[in-house]
Design a protein around this motif. Structure first.
Motif, PDB file in Angstrom:
ATOM      1  N   ASP A  65     -56.000  23.190  17.130  1.00 35.76           N
ATOM      2  CA  ASP A  65     -55.748  24.413  16.351  1.00 35.76           C
ATOM      3  C   ASP A  65     -56.723  24.566  15.183  1.00 35.76           C
ATOM      4  O   ASP A  65     -56.806  25.635  14.584  1.00 35.76           O
ATOM      5  CB  ASP A  65     -54.303  24.375  15.835  1.00 35.76           C
ATOM      6  N   VAL A  85     -50.152  25.936  15.207  1.00 31.56           N
ATOM      7  CA  VAL A  85     -49.522  25.754  16.515  1.00 31.56           C
ATOM      8  C   VAL A  85     -50.582  25.350  17.531  1.00 31.56           C
ATOM      9  O   VAL A  85     -51.670  25.932  17.551  1.00 31.56           O
ATOM     10  CB  VAL A  85     -48.832  27.058  16.992  1.00 31.56           C
ATOM     11  N   GLU A  87     -51.596  25.990  20.751  1.00 25.16           N
ATOM     12  CA  GLU A  87     -51.268  27.019  21.737  1.00 25.16           C
ATOM     13  C   GLU A  87     -51.746  26.624  23.136  1.00 25.16           C
ATOM     14  O   GLU A  87     -52.757  25.940  23.296  1.00 25.16           O
ATOM     15  CB  GLU A  87     -51.861  28.361  21.318  1.00 25.16           C
ATOM     16  N   ASN A  97     -57.909  27.097  25.835  1.00 27.25           N
ATOM     17  CA  ASN A  97     -56.612  26.847  25.183  1.00 27.25           C
ATOM     18  C   ASN A  97     -56.687  25.686  24.198  1.00 27.25           C
ATOM     19  O   ASN A  97     -57.383  24.696  24.419  1.00 27.25           O
ATOM     20  CB  ASN A  97     -55.535  26.547  26.226  1.00 27.25           C
ATOM     21  N   GLU A  98     -55.941  25.799  23.118  1.00 33.58           N
ATOM     22  CA  GLU A  98     -55.930  24.758  22.090  1.00 33.58           C
ATOM     23  C   GLU A  98     -55.378  23.438  22.633  1.00 33.58           C
ATOM     24  O   GLU A  98     -55.803  22.363  22.200  1.00 33.58           O
ATOM     25  CB  GLU A  98     -55.115  25.233  20.888  1.00 33.58           C
ATOM     26  N   GLN A 140     -48.399  20.015  23.778  1.00 31.63           N
ATOM     27  CA  GLN A 140     -48.326  21.396  23.321  1.00 31.63           C
ATOM     28  C   GLN A 140     -47.365  21.446  22.150  1.00 31.63           C
ATOM     29  O   GLN A 140     -46.657  20.463  21.875  1.00 31.63           O
ATOM     30  CB  GLN A 140     -47.826  22.320  24.434  1.00 31.63           C
ATOM     31  N   SER A 141     -47.322  22.559  21.445  1.00 31.12           N
ATOM     32  CA  SER A 141     -46.346  22.704  20.371  1.00 31.12           C
ATOM     33  C   SER A 141     -44.973  22.956  20.973  1.00 31.12           C
ATOM     34  O   SER A 141     -44.846  23.472  22.082  1.00 31.12           O
ATOM     35  CB  SER A 141     -46.739  23.852  19.446  1.00 31.12           C
ATOM     36  N   THR A 143     -41.116  24.643  21.228  1.00 31.29           N
ATOM     37  CA  THR A 143     -40.669  26.035  21.243  1.00 31.29           C
ATOM     38  C   THR A 143     -39.149  26.067  21.281  1.00 31.29           C
ATOM     39  O   THR A 143     -38.504  25.121  21.723  1.00 31.29           O
ATOM     40  CB  THR A 143     -41.227  26.778  22.474  1.00 31.29           C
TER      41      THR A 143
END
Length: 224
Positions: A65, A85, A87, A97-98, A140-141, A143
């Motif tokens: 990020d 985040v 992502e 993508n991050e 990943q982050s 959710t």
């Protein structure tokens, strides 16, 4: 007629003892091998948060990020958007993508080993890290949306955690030991969840421990 020779009871007993010792040694050896595999798998889940905290300590930013990654680490090819985040899905096949660039950032920062040429799009690539069973590892982050969670728990809730680390291709017998080692021993509750490898997709439901097949493979995710 000559005497028939045979084994005495003592000789038979000695042979049985030797066989028992050999079998015991084999079983103990296999137990040690299995324990070593579980330890290696557990190390993956424990190491990735260290990469995150190490990077944040150095650059006050989140790897993947980081909006100034190309300035912070020599060789970085993509900056993140800096919104705090990571992502993208943990198993993303999109290089931009991050969650994919996370690995380049932590490696170029000297926190993790591995290739630094971003390549999440190639199925057989060596860029994406692998566990000791050869399965893909990702992050990943977290959710609160169940449909976007790597795995949903027994109550249909998203797996909780600021970050979620996932590892796939893990045999059921190791999955159960791993959950006992790192969580509550139930593969459908807590901070570690498992779901069948076959047909895996983001948002799949967790598999209860009693239904885990020792010989089948699973995706295991843990919120941290």
């Amino acid at each position: 007629m000559g005497k028939q020779s045979g084994f005495t009871l003592i000789e038979i007993a000695i042979v049985l003892v030797i066989i028992g010792l050999l079998l015991g040694g084999i079983l103990k050896g296999q137990e040690l091998i299995n324990s070593a595999k579980v330890k290696n798998l557990a190390t993956d889940f424990r190491s990735i948060p260290v990469y995150i905290y190490g990077y944040q300590d150095k650059f006050k930013a989140l790897p993947g990020d980081d909006a100034n990654a190309t300035t912070h680490v020599t060789g970085a090819t993509t900056n993140g958007n800096g919104n705090g985040v990571i992502e993208g899905a943990w198993n993303t096949t999109t290089n931009a993508n991050e969650s994919c660039n996370f690995w380049q950032h932590v490696r170029l920062a000297g926190l993790a080993a591995g290739p630094t040429t971003v390549d999440c799009a190639t199925a057989t690539n060596t860029y994406v890290p692998r566990n000791s069973e050869g399965g893909l590892i990702g992050i990943q982050s977290g959710t609160s949306v169940a449909a976007n969670s790597p795995i949903r728990d027994a109550s249909n809730n998203a797996l909780r955690g600021t970050y979620v680390i996932c590892s796939r291709g893990i045999l059921g017998k190791f999955v159960k030991q791993l959950d006992t080692t790192l969580d509550d021993g139930n593969t459908a509750t807590g901070s570690m969840l498992a779901t069948a490898e076959t047909g895996y997709a983001i948002g799949n439901s967790a598999t209860a421990t009693a239904s885990i097949d020792d010989a089948a493979t699973y995706v295991v995710c843990m919120g941290v």
